[in-house]
Design an enzyme around this catalytic site. Structure first.
Site, PDB file in Angstrom:
ATOM      1  CE1 TYR A  95      37.076  50.811  41.460  1.00 23.13           C
ATOM      2  CE2 TYR A  95      38.878  49.977  40.124  1.00 23.13           C
ATOM      3  CZ  TYR A  95      37.757  49.749  40.896  1.00 23.13           C
ATOM      4  OH  TYR A  95      37.322  48.459  41.105  1.00 23.13           O
ATOM      5  CD  GLU A 137      38.790  45.712  40.818  1.00 28.36           C
ATOM      6  OE1 GLU A 137      39.341  46.551  40.057  1.00 28.36           O
ATOM      7  OE2 GLU A 137      37.716  45.942  41.409  1.00 28.36           O
TER       8      GLU A 137
END
Length: 395
Positions: A95, A137
């Site tokens: 990310y 996640e």
């Protein structure tokens, strides 16, 4: 912290994003893969060639910008995307890379219009979104690791059988090399298969629906051989080069499309290889002796491409469940019992329009057609559930 000023700026600049079309996503991906080529081992490069991943990212960015003050509206999208990311074993540092290239893309395309205020707003907003996905996640990874037979990351599995189901679809059954149990899954979910081979320039990760009921010992996927210049490098590898005894790495089953027992009639609707998650649901319901009516509807090109024909008919007849198949290229005189020629036609079948839950999987245009037809018949959209193979698309 995301302030009202940040929210206002992001929402106002969403207009610029929408007007830019694919320019932002094209620039973003080109930049990211140039600066971080290692990500080519994670991303599906075939979807880069077809443009499907770029469209999905563009729509996701736009949806986030427009709903940044109402993130609950994105709950289902977050669930779907997080599950897909989990099948690639995406980590927090990924990310950071994506965020860097997103901000730099804005800077390079907008130039002097990309003020410090806009940069601060988007940097903060992206950080909030990234944290949402990272936390979701991580919860998926933890849940999968804590299951009986579960694991986190990749796990080595051996191919123990390879069975043609139709002209284009073959089933592959895998057992773990460590000979331990494997985690159960929800019928309809998929797993990630990771392959490194001399046949590929990069490591390739793909997602395939599990096509059998959970059994705690093995996983079965059923893969269609895809044709086309930029399609099917993994599916063709599996068909042509993966042999019984070979070892691959699998990522634990995930997915937000699965059978949910609402104690109501169920209608399973599929086309082509979209039959794979439906087969898992059908086998599971038969195994638990599901006490409500089940209707199994399928559409495909012809008899040669009708996967699981005997298995589905046998299960349905044993349980006295309705089933019907439409074959587009088959003449009336060549049809068998419970078959019609042409396109799927819901008016031929008695459906539980007011009480049933409908599950759809197949090509996007087929699912759009099926969803529209069902809604026109009076089925509430909240009772229509669907799965898109590859990057998500709205119906």
């Amino acid at each position: 912290m995301l302030t009202k000023q940040h929210i206002d700026i992001v929402k106002s600049t969403s207009v610029i994003i929408e007007q830019s079309g694919s320019a932002i996503t094209d620039h973003f991906y080109n930049r990211m893969f140039r600066e971080n080529p290692e990500l080519k081992h994670i991303f599906n490069m075939s979807n880069q060639h077809t443009g499907r991943q770029k469209v999905a990212l563009f729509e996701a960015i736009l949806a986030y910008a427009k709903n940044i003050d109402n993130l609950s509206a994105l709950k289902s999208a977050v669930e779907r995307i997080a599950n897909k990311h989990a099948s690639f074993y995406i980590q927090a540092h990924h990310y950071d890379i994506v965020g860097l290239h997103l901000i730099e893309t804005f800077r390079e395309l907008l130039g002097s219009d990309f003020t410090q205020e806009i940069e601060d707003a988007w940097t903060t907003a992206y950080g909030v979104l990234a944290d949402i996905f990272i936390n979701k996640e991580n919860s998926i990874y933890t849940e999968n690791a804590n299951k009986l037979g579960g694991w986190q990351g990749k796990r080595a599995f051996r191919l123990v059988s390879k069975t043609p189901e139709s002209k284009l679809v073959t089933s592959f059954v895998f057992v773990p090399v460590d000979e331990q149990a494997v985690a159960d899954f929800k019928p309809g979910q998929y797993l990630g298969i990771e392959i490194s081979s001399e046949h590929f320039e990069h490591t390739e990760i793909r997602q395939y629906s599990l096509s059998a009921k959970p059994n705690g010992r093995s996983y079965r996927i059923s893969v269609k051989r895809e044709l086309g210049q930029h399609n099917g490098i993994v599916s063709n590898f599996l068909h042509d080069h993966l042999n019984v005894g070979d070892v691959v790495d699998l990522h634990a089953p995930v997915g937000d499309f699965y059978f949910s027992d609402k104690q109501s009639p169920v209608v399973l609707i599929s086309a082509g290889v979209g039959i794979t998650p439906m087969q898992s649901m059908l086998e599971f319901k038969s195994d638990i002796k599901y006490p409500h009516p089940v209707t199994f509807l399928h559409a495909c090109e012809n008899q040669e491409q009708h996967s699981f024909a005997l298995q589905t008919a046998t299960i349905c007849e044993q349980n006295q469940w309705a089933h019907h198949t439409w074959l587009r290229e088959t003449k009336e005189t060549q049809l068998e019992q419970n078959q019609s020629n042409g396109l799927i036609n819901f008016s031929q079948i008695e459906l539980p329009k007011q009480t049933g839950n409908f599950y759809i999987c197949g090509p996007i245009e087929f699912m759009r057609f099926a969803k529209t037809e069902l809604e026109n018949l009076g089925v509430c959209s909240s009772r229509i559930h669907y799965e898109v193979f590859g990057p998500h698309a709205q119906l």
